[in-house]
Design a protein around this motif. Structure first.
Motif, PDB file in Angstrom:
ATOM      1  N   TRP A 128      43.867  47.862  33.936  1.00 31.86           N
ATOM      2  CA  TRP A 128      45.261  47.567  33.606  1.00 31.86           C
ATOM      3  C   TRP A 128      45.649  46.147  34.006  1.00 31.86           C
ATOM      4  O   TRP A 128      46.439  45.500  33.327  1.00 31.86           O
ATOM      5  CB  TRP A 128      46.183  48.581  34.279  1.00 31.86           C
ATOM      6  CG  TRP A 128      46.132  49.914  33.609  1.00 31.86           C
ATOM      7  CD1 TRP A 128      45.466  51.023  34.028  1.00 31.86           C
ATOM      8  CD2 TRP A 128      46.730  50.254  32.361  1.00 31.86           C
ATOM      9  NE1 TRP A 128      45.615  52.048  33.127  1.00 31.86           N
ATOM     10  CE2 TRP A 128      46.392  51.612  32.096  1.00 31.86           C
ATOM     11  CE3 TRP A 128      47.521  49.568  31.441  1.00 31.86           C
ATOM     12  CZ2 TRP A 128      46.821  52.276  30.957  1.00 31.86           C
ATOM     13  CZ3 TRP A 128      47.949  50.237  30.305  1.00 31.86           C
ATOM     14  CH2 TRP A 128      47.600  51.568  30.070  1.00 31.86           C
ATOM     15  N   GLN A 129      45.090  45.659  35.106  1.00 33.87           N
ATOM     16  CA  GLN A 129      45.380  44.288  35.512  1.00 33.87           C
ATOM     17  C   GLN A 129      44.822  43.284  34.500  1.00 33.87           C
ATOM     18  O   GLN A 129      45.489  42.318  34.135  1.00 33.87           O
ATOM     19  CB  GLN A 129      44.794  44.018  36.896  1.00 33.87           C
ATOM     20  CG  GLN A 129      45.549  44.666  38.035  1.00 33.87           C
ATOM     21  CD  GLN A 129      44.855  44.455  39.369  1.00 33.87           C
ATOM     22  OE1 GLN A 129      43.670  44.741  39.530  1.00 33.87           O
ATOM     23  NE2 GLN A 129      45.600  43.952  40.340  1.00 33.87           N
ATOM     24  N   VAL A 130      43.612  43.525  34.052  1.00 34.62           N
ATOM     25  CA  VAL A 130      42.998  42.630  33.060  1.00 34.62           C
ATOM     26  C   VAL A 130      43.787  42.667  31.751  1.00 34.62           C
ATOM     27  O   VAL A 130      44.163  41.626  31.194  1.00 34.62           O
ATOM     28  CB  VAL A 130      41.528  43.017  32.811  1.00 34.62           C
ATOM     29  CG1 VAL A 130      40.943  42.185  31.665  1.00 34.62           C
ATOM     30  CG2 VAL A 130      40.702  42.809  34.068  1.00 34.62           C
ATOM     31  N   GLY A 131      44.057  43.885  31.258  1.00 34.10           N
ATOM     32  CA  GLY A 131      44.784  44.026  29.993  1.00 34.10           C
ATOM     33  C   GLY A 131      46.190  43.456  30.072  1.00 34.10           C
ATOM     34  O   GLY A 131      46.647  42.774  29.152  1.00 34.10           O
ATOM     35  N   GLY A 132      46.882  43.725  31.184  1.00 36.06           N
ATOM     36  CA  GLY A 132      48.241  43.218  31.349  1.00 36.06           C
ATOM     37  C   GLY A 132      48.289  41.699  31.431  1.00 36.06           C
ATOM     38  O   GLY A 132      49.169  41.066  30.836  1.00 36.06           O
ATOM     39  N   ALA A 183      37.099  41.287  35.796  1.00 37.60           N
ATOM     40  CA  ALA A 183      36.846  42.614  36.363  1.00 37.60           C
ATOM     41  C   ALA A 183      35.710  42.588  37.381  1.00 37.60           C
ATOM     42  O   ALA A 183      35.809  43.209  38.450  1.00 37.60           O
ATOM     43  CB  ALA A 183      36.532  43.606  35.248  1.00 37.60           C
ATOM     44  N   SER A 184      34.635  41.874  37.080  1.00 39.88           N
ATOM     45  CA  SER A 184      33.450  41.917  37.932  1.00 39.88           C
ATOM     46  C   SER A 184      33.533  40.982  39.133  1.00 39.88           C
ATOM     47  O   SER A 184      33.082  41.329  40.227  1.00 39.88           O
ATOM     48  CB  SER A 184      32.206  41.584  37.104  1.00 39.88           C
ATOM     49  OG  SER A 184      32.301  40.283  36.554  1.00 39.88           O
ATOM     50  N   GLN A 185      34.124  39.793  38.952  1.00 41.30           N
ATOM     51  CA  GLN A 185      34.162  38.808  40.028  1.00 41.30           C
ATOM     52  C   GLN A 185      35.456  38.863  40.836  1.00 41.30           C
ATOM     53  O   GLN A 185      35.443  38.642  42.046  1.00 41.30           O
ATOM     54  CB  GLN A 185      33.972  37.406  39.455  1.00 41.30           C
ATOM     55  CG  GLN A 185      32.652  37.207  38.741  1.00 41.30           C
ATOM     56  CD  GLN A 185      31.456  37.419  39.658  1.00 41.30           C
ATOM     57  OE1 GLN A 185      31.433  36.948  40.784  1.00 41.30           O
ATOM     58  NE2 GLN A 185      30.459  38.145  39.167  1.00 41.30           N
ATOM     59  N   PHE A 186      36.575  39.126  40.186  1.00 36.67           N
ATOM     60  CA  PHE A 186      37.864  39.165  40.886  1.00 36.67           C
ATOM     61  C   PHE A 186      38.245  40.580  41.315  1.00 36.67           C
ATOM     62  O   PHE A 186      39.197  40.764  42.060  1.00 36.67           O
ATOM     63  CB  PHE A 186      38.983  38.597  39.993  1.00 36.67           C
ATOM     64  CG  PHE A 186      38.884  37.105  39.778  1.00 36.67           C
ATOM     65  CD1 PHE A 186      37.854  36.348  40.314  1.00 36.67           C
ATOM     66  CD2 PHE A 186      39.849  36.439  39.029  1.00 36.67           C
ATOM     67  CE1 PHE A 186      37.767  34.983  40.109  1.00 36.67           C
ATOM     68  CE2 PHE A 186      39.780  35.068  38.824  1.00 36.67           C
ATOM     69  CZ  PHE A 186      38.723  34.347  39.363  1.00 36.67           C
ATOM     70  N   ALA A 222      30.981  49.020  27.491  1.00 38.04           N
ATOM     71  CA  ALA A 222      31.638  47.825  26.970  1.00 38.04           C
ATOM     72  C   ALA A 222      31.000  47.339  25.673  1.00 38.04           C
ATOM     73  O   ALA A 222      31.689  46.929  24.737  1.00 38.04           O
ATOM     74  CB  ALA A 222      31.604  46.711  28.023  1.00 38.04           C
ATOM     75  N   LEU A 223      29.659  47.391  25.591  1.00 38.36           N
ATOM     76  CA  LEU A 223      28.982  46.921  24.384  1.00 38.36           C
ATOM     77  C   LEU A 223      29.307  47.808  23.195  1.00 38.36           C
ATOM     78  O   LEU A 223      29.556  47.328  22.087  1.00 38.36           O
ATOM     79  CB  LEU A 223      27.469  46.878  24.615  1.00 38.36           C
ATOM     80  CG  LEU A 223      26.618  46.390  23.431  1.00 38.36           C
ATOM     81  CD1 LEU A 223      27.036  44.978  23.028  1.00 38.36           C
ATOM     82  CD2 LEU A 223      25.135  46.441  23.774  1.00 38.36           C
TER      83      LEU A 223
END
Length: 412
Positions: free
Chosen positions: A251-255, A243-246, A43-44
């Motif tokens: 794809w869910q995050v991006g969408g 992403a980390s907590q939920f 990610a970084l």
């Protein structure tokens, strides 16, 4: 109407250019994120690919306004389109060449292109609205709101487009397709965009880069902290937290974020109706119905409460509801604030050399995004999302304090 037709045609051409560019900009960002994620980059490392993209936005907006006044907004817009095509072509090299420094350089060009295009489009609108027409201020506000709102809605669509093109055509095929389409847009712009658009009668000196208007300077300072307040929790902290907590996948995050940006853009386009002043008894518009300092203070004050409320709610058992609901409310209120500011800068900008003031203002906008992006990663890594939200609320309070110095009326 006959007199407005040429101006409307130019407005539609400018808007079409801006839309085409915005689609490729959003798609390119998603393509880079997804492709390099597939290659195993962390990610970084992926975030570093966009560092120059944000940094050069500060420089480009400052210099771009000066270039627009000297060369004409048609040329700066066409330069922006051309640079985006070059940035896309740089990514068509063999995979072994797609190192972090090479992609950072391509993203730097894309960042320069994006801000040249945006500055040119928003500056050009002021030159296309007749100065002596009735309701000219309202027409200007509607034009600015439509352009700004449609841009953000299309940026969200671009996120979806990037993912779809990557799945259907692969990375190289997607990049080549976007470059080909944007080349056609660029050629049409070279042929049909007016050469004298936004050209200053008196060529500004390089020393005139910084605005001498008090209203523009105050609004620019407010804009810096307004956008830093959004990006300090939205750019890095929020996607990682989802992403980390939920437990959401990529794809869910991006969408979800793409859908949020689309809705955000739609609210921006409706801002003139939401901020219009009305008579309490009749419900009809009062006077010109154009917003000014009072509207800026009211909407910023509402927005400042939201991050603090989300931060308080994250500690409860209903953290999902607080975060998602708060994010939707924040998006709606931020959209109104952003659209209102975009109208005010075009209204405050000088008639001759409008791009100088608009460029200076969007330099502050880019500086706020850069500040917010850096703080977002650092604060989240050290103290978590709650710290990002409290800093966001504090920045919005600072925006509120700065905005008290704006002129009482919408005129500069």
């Amino acid at each position: 109407m006959a007199e407005m037709s040429p101006a409307l045609r130019q407005y539609l051409l400018i808007t079409g250019n801006y839309w085409a560019f915005t689609l490729t900009d959003g798609a390119l960002r998603m393509l880079v994120v997804l492709y390099f994620y597939q290659l195993g980059y962390g990610a970084l490392a992926i975030a570093m690919l966009f560092l120059f993209y944000e940094f050069f936005g500060v420089v480009t907006n400052l210099l771009g306004g000066w270039l627009g006044a000297r060369l004409g907004l048609n040329r700066t817009m066409n330069i922006g389109l051309g640079l985006q095509i070059v940035a896309l072509a740089m990514l068509l090299v063999p995979q072994a060449w797609l190192t972090i420094p090479w992609v950072m350089a391509a993203q730097a060009l894309s960042g320069i292109a994006k801000d040249l295009n945006k500055m040119s489009a928003k500056s050009a609108i002021k030159t296309l609205v007749p100065k002596d027409a009735a309701q000219a201020g309202q027409t200007l506000y509607r034009y600015v709101a439509l352009l700004t709102g449609s841009k953000n809605a299309l940026k969200g669509i671009g996120f979806f487009l990037g993912g779809a093109l990557l799945s259907l055509l692969g990375f190289a095929g997607a990049i080549a397709t976007m470059a080909a389409v944007l080349t056609l847009v660029w050629l049409s712009s070279l042929l049909f965009l007016k050469a004298e658009l936004g050209l200053a009668k008196n060529k500004p000196k390089f020393s005139e880069l910084f605005s001498k208007s008090r209203a523009v300077n105050i609004l620019s300072a407010a804009r810096l902290f307004l956008f830093a307040a959004r990006d300090v929790w939205f750019v890095v902290a929020l996607p990682v937290y989802l992403a980390s907590q939920f437990g959401w996948d990529h794809w869910q995050v991006g969408g979800f974020l793409a859908g949020w940006i689309i809705a955000y853009g739609l609210v921006q386009a409706l801002a003139p109706r939401l901020t219009a002043r009305t008579d309490g008894k009749t419900g009809k518009h009062k006077g010109s119905a154009l917003p000014g300092r009072a509207a800026a203070l009211f909407w910023c004050g509402l927005l400042a409460l939201v991050p603090a409320l989300i931060a308080l709610g994250l500690g409860s058992q209903y953290s999902h509801v607080w975060l998602i609901g708060g994010l939707l409310l924040f998006g709606a209120l931020f959209a109104v604030n952003s659209s209102l500011h975009s109208f005010l800068i075009v209204s405050y900008a000088r008639e001759d050399g409008v791009s100088l003031d608009v460029g200076f203002y969007y330099m502050a906008n880019a500086a706020g995004r850069l500040l917010g992006t850096v703080l977002s990663g650092a604060l989240f890594q050290w103290w978590g999302l709650e710290a990002c939200l409290w800093v966001s609320s504090a920045m919005l309070l600072l925006t509120l304090i700065i905005s008290r110095g704006l002129p009482q009326e919408h005129e500069a």
